[in-house]
Each structure stands twice: as C-alpha cells, then as structure tokens.
Design an enzyme around this catalytic site. Structure first.
Site, PDB file in Angstrom:
ATOM      1  N   LYS A  64     -82.712   0.992  55.535  1.00  0.00           N
ATOM      2  CA  LYS A  64     -81.482   1.060  56.342  1.00  0.00           C
ATOM      3  C   LYS A  64     -81.574   0.124  57.538  1.00  0.00           C
ATOM      4  O   LYS A  64     -80.600  -0.519  57.902  1.00  0.00           O
ATOM      5  CB  LYS A  64     -81.226   2.492  56.827  1.00  0.00           C
ATOM      6  CG  LYS A  64     -80.945   3.487  55.717  1.00  0.00           C
ATOM      7  CD  LYS A  64     -79.466   3.577  55.394  1.00  0.00           C
ATOM      8  CE  LYS A  64     -79.167   4.342  54.114  1.00  0.00           C
ATOM      9  NZ  LYS A  64     -79.626   5.743  54.168  1.00  0.00           N
ATOM     10  N   LYS A 117     -77.674   2.455  36.832  1.00  0.00           N
ATOM     11  CA  LYS A 117     -76.980   3.737  36.924  1.00  0.00           C
ATOM     12  C   LYS A 117     -75.566   3.565  37.459  1.00  0.00           C
ATOM     13  O   LYS A 117     -75.306   2.660  38.239  1.00  0.00           O
ATOM     14  CB  LYS A 117     -77.742   4.636  37.913  1.00  0.00           C
ATOM     15  CG  LYS A 117     -78.763   5.512  37.262  1.00  0.00           C
ATOM     16  CD  LYS A 117     -79.488   6.480  38.187  1.00  0.00           C
ATOM     17  CE  LYS A 117     -78.982   6.727  39.571  1.00  0.00           C
ATOM     18  NZ  LYS A 117     -79.831   7.651  40.341  1.00  0.00           N
ATOM     19  N   LYS A 175     -74.710   2.710  41.309  1.00  0.00           N
ATOM     20  CA  LYS A 175     -75.819   1.983  41.927  1.00  0.00           C
ATOM     21  C   LYS A 175     -75.299   0.684  42.563  1.00  0.00           C
ATOM     22  O   LYS A 175     -75.656   0.341  43.678  1.00  0.00           O
ATOM     23  CB  LYS A 175     -76.880   1.656  40.861  1.00  0.00           C
ATOM     24  CG  LYS A 175     -78.256   1.376  41.418  1.00  0.00           C
ATOM     25  CD  LYS A 175     -79.051   2.645  41.633  1.00  0.00           C
ATOM     26  CE  LYS A 175     -80.313   2.373  42.438  1.00  0.00           C
ATOM     27  NZ  LYS A 175     -80.743   3.553  43.180  1.00  0.00           N
TER      28      LYS A 175
END
Ligand code: TRP
Length: 331
Positions: free
Chosen positions: A111, A194, A197
C-alpha cells in the site's frame, strides 16, 4: 459454539467471485458456528480517507450481503463503526504493537508503494485494527483468503502478547478457516487470474449487473482461435469459461460443450451465449433481492441495529474484562 469473525471492506460492488468464494464460506459457516460478519468501514478509510459516499457504499455491501444469502437470523451482521469497543481495543493494542513488526507487513509495504502520498498511520496499524475486530469477540476461526494470512499471524501475536504481558489466559489464538477445497475459484473474463483481481472493466460480473451488461461482458470474454487437435488440453482463457460454466450451468450443458471442444467443433460464440444466459438465470433471484432490499431502508436499519446490539453485547463483555485486566478501575 465456536465463534467466527470476518469482515469485508466496502470498497466496491460484490462480484460472482465473491459470491462463490468468501460469501459461500460465510453461508456455510453461519449454519455451523456463531458468526459475526461485519462491514469494515473504518478500514476503508486507510485507502479512501475522504470517501465520496461512505454511507452509500456501506449500504450497497449490506444489501448485497443479504441478497447473497447471509442471514441476519443466523449470523450477526454489523457495521464496524457501530462498535466503539473495537476502536477502544484497537487503541489498547497499539500500545503493544511495535513499529518494526508493523513496517514488515507485506500489505503495508504494498500500500505504501501504491499510495506514496498517503502513508498514514492507519495503514501502518491496519493489523492492529483487524486484530481488534477478531479478538473483540474472542473468535477462534476467521474465514479469509491467503492474502490475509499474515494479518492473522499478527492477530495471534497480539493475542499472545497481551496474555503474556498481563499474565492472563484471556484471548484465544484465532486460526484461518475456509471450506476452500469445496469452493469453485471463479476466474475473471479477461483470460487470466481470479475474478476481481484486475481492475479492467469487463473482467468481473457484478451481482448487480443487469442481464444486458452480463451478455455484453461474457460475449467480450477472451478466447483463442479454437482447438486444433482432439482432446487437446484447454489454455487458460478457455478453461476459465468452462469453470464459469461449471458454476452456473446444467450437467448436460457442460457435457455438451466439453464434447464440442474435444471434437474440435466448438463455436465459442455459442458457448458464450449459453454461458451468459445461464449466469443471468443463476443470478436472477439475487438481482431481485438487491432491488427489493435497496428500496427497503426500514429493513436495513433493523438488520443493522439488531447486529449492532448483538455485537456490542459480545464486545462489551470483552472490553470490560480487558479494562479490568490492564488496571483501569472506577473510584
Ligand atoms: N483485511 C480484510 C480484507 O481486506 C478485511 C477485514 C478487516 C477482516 N477486519 C477483518 C477480515 C477481520 C477478517 C477479520 O479482506
């Protein structure tokens, strides 16, 4: 009965991958355990500090949660910010969490790389808040995916540390849990990975997507030029379409397209048309529920209030004992 806690950050619409993944876990767990499922609105502020419409996003997730079969009669469903006890426990855990260990957390480093202009303290202490969410109910099981394993490891560290520092045997160490082997991992429509994603528009089918949008997205899914040999293994984009088929279509349909593929007669256009219709049929009742619930604020309020009351009873008991253990006392 064993206690289960899990939270979901209100950062977007729920998609089919969530439905067959996390939500499917929740649906099963609510039958067998005492479950607390909450919407992690505090956590969403670590990445979206000034959300455009926090209440609207929370409402949407609540609606979709309920529409997807999470039952307020079985599980306790609540909003994280409705529980001041969580915030208090978070504050207390922060006192015994160390800069070094927090800086080493993978999600923090990711992050921090992604939002270098906003490396706030909430981001750093995200694991403390998540630990507070879990141990405030003294949960034993936490249904989460692989990406949350490290946070759960930190939760166990904080729980153990608390017990050791105050020489008590108060917080149990929660374990990750899911019915993973029985779950279908839903792929995205863009040919790899996925669902959800990648951010690309068209990769995910949302529970709230209209039939027209679903048709459009499925018809645009990535394919290839078709098999060249009989019984050839399927490359990823094609395998993905078959995985989706296996989630929503009848056994006859699946067998039909398998045979078409294996004999090199398959027309992906036909496969996609059928898949789109089967997804629409499968999600029809969910869409109906989403529409009904979105218009029923009175019911949503009842669910949120009921959840808050049950969650606060559980959390209040924990925080009273924690205060006593640490030594906060009334005169
Ligand atoms: N961090 C979780 C996620 O991003 C959300 C979450 C917050 C959570 N608190 C939790 C999950 C407590 C399980 C238990 O997916």
């Amino acid at each position: 009965m064993e206690i289960v806690v899990s939270g979901i950050r209100p950062t977007g619409k729920l998609h089919l991958g969530n439905y067959f993944g996390a939500l499917s876990n929740f649906r099963k767990m609510q039958e067998e355990y005492q479950c607390f499922f909450f919407i992690a609105d505090y956590h969403s502020l670590t990445t979206h500090p000034t959300p455009v419409d926090l209440h609207g996003t929370v409402k949407q997730v609540l609606v979709e949660f309920l529409a997807a079969g999470i039952d307020p009669g079985k599980a306790t469903i609540y909003i994280q910010s409705d529980l001041p006890e969580t915030a208090e426990l978070y504050l207390l855990l922060n006192m015994n969490a160390y800069l070094g260990e927090l800086e080493r957390v993978t999600t923090f480093k990711e992050k921090a790389r992604k939002q270098p202009e906003n490396i706030n303290a909430g981001l750093l202490t995200y694991p403390c808040l998540m630990a507070a969410d879990i141990i405030i109910h003294r949960a034993l099981k936490v249904p989460v995916g692989k990406d949350q394993e490290q946070h759960l490891e930190m939760t166990r560290t904080f729980a153990r540390r608390f017990n050791r520092m105050y020489q008590v045997d108060f917080f149990p160490e929660p374990q990750a849990f899911n019915f993973g082997d029985e779950l279908i991992k839903i792929p995205g429509l863009d040919g790899s990975g996925k669902m959800g994603k990648s951010e690309g528009e068209g990769n995910a089918i949302y529970l709230s997507d209209s039939p027209e949008v679903i048709r459009k997205k499925v018809l645009r899914a990535v394919t290839d030029a078709g098999p060249e040999r009989e019984n050839q293994p399927k490359p990823e984009p094609i395998r993905n379409l078959f995985t989706l088929l296996s989630a929503v279509s009848s056994p006859e349909t699946i067998t039909f397209f398998e045979e078409q593929y294996n004999s090199c007669r398959i027309r992906y256009g036909d496969l996609k048309k059928q898949l789109a219709e089967d997804i629409i049929r499968y999600t029809d009742p969910i869409r109906d529920r989403i529409h009904e619930l979105s218009a029923d604020d009175a019911f949503l309020r009842k669910v949120a209030w009921m959840g808050r009351d049950k969650a606060r009873t559980s959390a209040g008991q924990t925080i009273r004992e924690v205060r006593e253990i640490i030594g906060f006392r009334e005169f």
